[in-house]
Scaffold this active site. Structure first.
Site, PDB file in Angstrom:
ATOM      1  N   PRO A  37       0.832  -1.202   0.000  1.00  0.00           N
ATOM      2  CA  PRO A  37       0.000   0.000   0.000  1.00  0.00           C
ATOM      3  C   PRO A  37       0.869   1.256   0.000  1.00  0.00           C
ATOM      4  O   PRO A  37       1.768   1.397   0.823  1.00  0.00           O
ATOM      5  CB  PRO A  37      -0.808  -0.126   1.287  1.00  0.00           C
ATOM      6  CG  PRO A  37      -0.037  -1.069   2.148  1.00  0.00           C
ATOM      7  CD  PRO A  37       0.654  -2.007   1.225  1.00  0.00           C
ATOM      8  N   GLU A  38       0.618   2.155  -0.945  1.00  0.00           N
ATOM      9  CA  GLU A  38       1.320   3.427  -1.013  1.00  0.00           C
ATOM     10  C   GLU A  38       0.379   4.525  -0.540  1.00  0.00           C
ATOM     11  O   GLU A  38      -0.717   4.244  -0.060  1.00  0.00           O
ATOM     12  CB  GLU A  38       1.836   3.659  -2.429  1.00  0.00           C
ATOM     13  CG  GLU A  38       2.826   2.580  -2.875  1.00  0.00           C
ATOM     14  CD  GLU A  38       3.434   2.851  -4.242  1.00  0.00           C
ATOM     15  OE1 GLU A  38       3.448   4.015  -4.679  1.00  0.00           O
ATOM     16  OE2 GLU A  38       3.902   1.889  -4.888  1.00  0.00           O
TER      17      GLU A  38
END
Length: 277
Positions: A2-3
């Site tokens: 997840p960014e």
């Protein structure tokens, strides 16, 4: 992994699901997830605390409780799942927050890399990971003149420099590839060789890509889902990441993949030429 856009989507989901809920009990099944305080103290201090809201800084989530702040980093595969009633846990469930109304928030992490830290109210800003972050990639926070000065001082290749979080917060492998394609910069170009005009274009590309990705709920690669169990759809707008052999949407040249600082990197060899100094 997840960014920033995915973490922002998780934050929004958590606010809609658990804001206002009060903790009755906390179960910790993998103690290393909790950085500090000691697990027993962590569990005890959270009893009776109400979640006022959930904030985000870079890729970090910050749970605002009545008297404490909890910094949560999802790392590679961490995710939160909400259940309206007690639910059987699997082997990847490591922390469970049980609320007074019987609902639960469960932290899952296949690789167990995620971390949580509970601090007194107002102290999250002094958490080491947060102190090292650059500005948020927004028009208001991301100052162009400072960005130019930072790049001018570094001979590091632009891709790993953008990934280190100290220049600008929240960029990961997917979005750096997309940003550099949009700005027409080779990922191995030394930062201090970029012209002022190119740096301006790079800043604009960073803000644009992250903004669009947040609106789209992030990018779903493999099985990452947000707190609501939903997949993001920015992957439908990717120009280079995962597009090996696909014609560049700008010039038609097939997209290639190379290694830059040990990271798989996607680019258009025609639009993103490495410029010699």
């Amino acid at each position: 992994m997840p960014e920033l856009p995915e973490v922002e989507t998780v934050r929004k989901g958590l606010v809609s699901l658990v804001k206002g809920k009060t903790i009755a009990k906390v179960d910790v099944y993998w103690p290393r997830i909790v950085e500090f305080p000691e697990v027993e103290v962590f569990q005890q201090q959270l009893i009776g605390e109400t979640i006022q809201t959930v904030e985000r800084r870079g890729k970090y989530l910050i749970f605002q409780f009545t008297h404490y702040e909890m910094v949560s980093h999802l790392r590679m595969e961490g995710k939160y799942e909400y259940f309206e009633q007690p639910t059987a846990l699997d082997k990847h469930s490591h922390v469970r927050f049980i609320f007074t109304d019987g609902s639960e928030l469960v932290y899952h992490d296949v690789r167990k890399f995620g971390r949580m830290a509970l601090l007194k109210k107002g102290m999250a800003k002094d958490y080491k990971g947060l102190m090292q972050l650059g500005p948020e990639p927004t028009e208001d926070d991301f100052d162009l003149d400072l960005f130019k000065e930072q790049l001018k001082k570094s001979s590091t290749m632009i891709k790993p420099l953008l990934l280190n979080q100290k220049i600008v917060a929240g960029l990961g492998n997917i979005y750096v590839d997309e940003v550099l394609w949009l700005a027409q910069i080779h990922p191995e170009q030394p930062a201090n060789t970029l012209s002022p005009q190119t740096v301006r274009r790079l800043r604009e590309a960073i803000i644009e890509v992250i903004s669009k990705a947040k609106e789209a709920g992030g990018t779903t690669i493999r099985t990452y889902l947000n707190a609501l169990g939903e997949a993001g759809h920015f992957q439908q707008e990717l120009h280079v990441y995962g597009q090996i052999g696909t014609p560049c949407s700008r010039c038609g040249t097939p997209i290639i993949k190379i290694k830059v600082a040990q990271r798989g990197t996607h680019l258009c060899p025609h639009c993103q030429k490495l410029k010699k100094v």
